[in-house]
Design a protein around this motif. Structure first.
Motif, short mmCIF file in Angstrom:
data_model
loop_
_atom_site.label_atom_id
_atom_site.label_comp_id
_atom_site.label_asym_id
_atom_site.label_seq_id
_atom_site.Cartn_x
_atom_site.Cartn_y
_atom_site.Cartn_z
N ALA A 123 10.54 -34.88 -23.46
CA ALA A 123 11.66 -34.19 -22.82
C ALA A 123 11.20 -33.15 -21.79
O ALA A 123 12.02 -32.65 -21.03
N GLY A 124 9.92 -32.81 -21.77
CA GLY A 124 9.46 -31.83 -20.80
C GLY A 124 10.14 -30.48 -20.96
O GLY A 124 10.62 -29.88 -19.99
N LYS A 125 10.19 -29.98 -22.19
CA LYS A 125 10.91 -28.75 -22.46
C LYS A 125 10.28 -27.54 -21.75
O LYS A 125 9.09 -27.54 -21.43
N GLY A 126 11.11 -26.52 -21.54
CA GLY A 126 10.62 -25.32 -20.88
C GLY A 126 11.70 -24.28 -20.70
O GLY A 126 12.68 -24.25 -21.45
N ILE A 127 11.53 -23.46 -19.67
CA ILE A 127 12.42 -22.32 -19.40
C ILE A 127 12.90 -22.42 -17.96
O ILE A 127 12.10 -22.48 -17.03
N GLY A 128 14.20 -22.42 -17.77
CA GLY A 128 14.78 -22.44 -16.42
C GLY A 128 15.33 -21.08 -16.06
O GLY A 128 16.19 -20.54 -16.75
N LEU A 129 14.83 -20.52 -14.96
CA LEU A 129 15.31 -19.22 -14.46
C LEU A 129 16.26 -19.44 -13.30
O LEU A 129 15.97 -20.21 -12.38
N ALA A 130 17.41 -18.78 -13.34
CA ALA A 130 18.36 -18.77 -12.22
C ALA A 130 18.62 -17.32 -11.84
O ALA A 130 18.99 -16.51 -12.70
#
Length: 335
Positions: free
Chosen positions: A167-174
């Motif tokens: 799934a390529g998990k991680g953290i998305g910053l907006a």
């Protein structure tokens, strides 16, 4: 007899092709899974080049985290659930939403269409890996910049049945621009699941270290920041404690939200207070019986998913949570 012999030879030939075909598919997926389409370079980001003006008046925001369990094979009734989730979010009228497990692009389009009458006119996703990481951020205000950090620590690729690496998990910053010109740094994440595998706890512990490092490196120090998502662990556990201490995260929920949490990062010059937290749930009528799995379905489960009767289905196997928070700038004394 000759006909049966010939048929047997054909079957053997076909079966002999299956192992190399599977190996080829897995090898291709291994290569493709390393790809990250989202922007990852934050060394010249807006937090460094164009810091925003401060928030000068108290600001109230409604913030949601919601794992919507939208993925091929392990959930069903997806279009019906996406329409109902869109209608529910429109009714709740939040300012910013962090969605997890929005894996299917077509379903994501259904959800966005269902939100067309809401204030959530802006969105960002973070493409990565073969199936995508499922992160989707929705906002009532323009999104000025996005950056993604893919977890370097993950469970091994060969644990195909678990799916987290794929799934390529991680953290998305907006970085979200408010009408005043000020900004909010908004971090949406999905961490390693436990799956009754002790090794995954160690992976998630390291991921929480990555989270703290990423937040500290990318946040605008003069801007309020929120970190939320499906942490797959609870606030009293060592892994989440590591992130909370490392990034100076404070819970902004007024109830026990389990593994789905909302935090604010301590920010000089501001106090951030949770006024109310509401659980989010609902149901709709699906085409088939509701099934939510964290693994591939058994043959009988697959038959029910595809051919079972219409039934009422929950919107997700997770509760969502909406916190109303007040951001208050510090009082400046002239004495």
């Amino acid at each position: 007899m000759k006909a049966f012999h010939f048929f047997g030879l054909i079957c053997c030939a076909i079966l002999s092709l299956i192992p190399p075909l599977l190996v080829s598919i897995i090898l291709a997926a291994l290569v493709l899974n390393t790809h990250t389409g989202a922007a990852t370079d934050y060394t010249s980001g807006m937090h460094l080049t164009s810091p925003p003006p401060p928030i000068e008046q108290p600001l109230t925001l409604r913030i949601i985290t919601y794992n919507i369990a939208d993925g091929y094979l392990f959930t069903n009734n997806r279009p019906e659930r996406m329409r109902a989730i869109g209608a529910l979010l429109t009714k709740l009228d939040p300012d910013i939403v962090g969605i997890q497990e929005s894996f299917v692009e077509k379903d994501r389009e259904i959800l966005l269409e269902a939100l067309s009458e809401s204030r959530l006119r802006y969105h960002a996703d973070y493409p990565a890996a073969t199936v995508g990481n499922g992160l989707l951020t929705l906002s009532a205000y323009p999104i000025a910049e996005t950056v993604f950090h893919r977890f370097e620590n993950n469970n091994p690729w060969y644990k195909i049945h678990q799916g987290d690496w794929w799934a390529g998990k991680g953290i998305g910053l907006a970085r979200i621009r408010l009408p005043s010109g000020s900004r909010i740094d908004f971090y949406n994440l999905h961490a390693q699941a436990e799956r009754n595998d002790q090794a995954n706890s160690k992976v998630r512990y390291r991921q929480m270290g990555e989270l703290a490092t990423f937040v500290n490196a990318t946040r605008t120090i003069s801007t309020p920041a929120f970190v939320l998502g499906d942490f797959n662990t609870r606030m009293d556990q060592p892994d989440l404690q590591r992130a909370m201490q490392g990034a100076r995260l404070i819970p902004v929920v007024t109830m026990d939200s389990g593994i789905d949490a909302i935090f604010a990062a301590e920010t000089p010059g501001y106090s951030i207070t949770a006024v109310e937290t509401l659980p989010i749930s609902g149901e709709t009528t699906g085409r088939n019986p509701p099934i939510f799995l964290s693994r591939a379905p058994t043959p009988s489960e697959l038959l029910r998913m595809l051919f079972g009767p219409r039934e009422v289905t929950p919107l997700s196997d997770h509760l969502g949570f909406m916190s109303t928070v007040i951001i208050s700038p510090a009082t400046v004394s002239n004495n």
